[in-house]
Design a protein around this motif. Sequence first.
Motif, PDB file in Angstrom:
ATOM      1  N   ASP A  36       1.079  -1.114  -0.090  1.00  0.00           N
ATOM      2  CA  ASP A  36       0.035  -0.097   0.009  1.00  0.00           C
ATOM      3  C   ASP A  36       0.599   0.810  -0.406  1.00  0.00           C
ATOM      4  O   ASP A  36       1.903   1.659   1.328  1.00  0.00           O
ATOM      5  CB  ASP A  36      -1.128  -0.033   1.222  1.00  0.00           C
ATOM      6  CG  ASP A  36      -1.967  -0.903   1.251  1.00  0.00           C
ATOM      7  OD1 ASP A  36      -2.054  -1.226  -0.181  1.00  0.00           O
ATOM      8  OD2 ASP A  36      -3.095  -1.544   2.352  1.00  0.00           O
ATOM      9  N   SER A  60       5.860   3.389   1.190  1.00  0.00           N
ATOM     10  CA  SER A  60       4.420   2.407   0.790  1.00  0.00           C
ATOM     11  C   SER A  60       4.560   1.617   2.551  1.00  0.00           C
ATOM     12  O   SER A  60       5.976   2.267   3.160  1.00  0.00           O
ATOM     13  CB  SER A  60       4.955   1.434   0.278  1.00  0.00           C
ATOM     14  OG  SER A  60       5.567   0.165   0.804  1.00  0.00           O
ATOM     15  N   GLU A  87      -2.381   6.111  -3.184  1.00  0.00           N
ATOM     16  CA  GLU A  87      -3.179   4.655  -3.382  1.00  0.00           C
ATOM     17  C   GLU A  87      -3.521   4.602  -4.851  1.00  0.00           C
ATOM     18  O   GLU A  87      -3.688   3.580  -4.766  1.00  0.00           O
ATOM     19  CB  GLU A  87      -4.601   4.813  -2.690  1.00  0.00           C
ATOM     20  CG  GLU A  87      -6.003   5.213  -2.578  1.00  0.00           C
ATOM     21  CD  GLU A  87      -5.638   6.417  -2.146  1.00  0.00           C
ATOM     22  OE1 GLU A  87      -6.830   7.082  -2.420  1.00  0.00           O
ATOM     23  OE2 GLU A  87      -4.710   7.223  -1.444  1.00  0.00           O
ATOM     24  N   ASN A  90      -1.410   1.646  -6.166  1.00  0.00           N
ATOM     25  CA  ASN A  90      -2.041   0.773  -6.556  1.00  0.00           C
ATOM     26  C   ASN A  90      -2.974   0.934  -7.007  1.00  0.00           C
ATOM     27  O   ASN A  90      -3.473  -1.233  -7.579  1.00  0.00           O
ATOM     28  CB  ASN A  90      -2.431   0.642  -4.909  1.00  0.00           C
ATOM     29  CG  ASN A  90      -0.895   0.415  -3.858  1.00  0.00           C
ATOM     30  OD1 ASN A  90      -1.087   1.407  -3.310  1.00  0.00           O
ATOM     31  ND2 ASN A  90       0.141  -0.630  -3.724  1.00  0.00           N
TER      32      ASN A  90
END
Length: 125
Positions: A36, A60, A87, A90
């Motif tokens: 993350d 992260s 984010e 991701n």
Amino acid sequence: MTPDDLKYSSDHEWVRVDGDTATIGITDYAQGELGDIVYVSLPATGEQVEPGSVIGELESTKSVSDLFAPVAGEVVTRNEALESSPELVNSDAYGEGWLFKVRLAEGAELDGLMDAQAYEAQLGE
């Protein structure tokens, strides 16, 4: 899934060339390895970058990783949305999670970059 229309660096950045501009991000593999992403440090607009030079960081929950320039040129745009929503790297590594755009230096070499098949082969090693 590794998109066929992009070029890839051995440092897990992707490059989408449109005319004299290259959009740069990190691959889905890289974001998965990082976990993350909670903070993104990008190069400043107007900064000159050279292939292989450290130009930022991705932080992260697991680690901090350097971000490398895959091509030579001048940074013309940064993905400012990542400041409040890191984010996105991701959730959409090849779309909304792009990092920055570079106006390619005259004669900028893309030969050192891999196509999707070569990049996937590198991952399999």
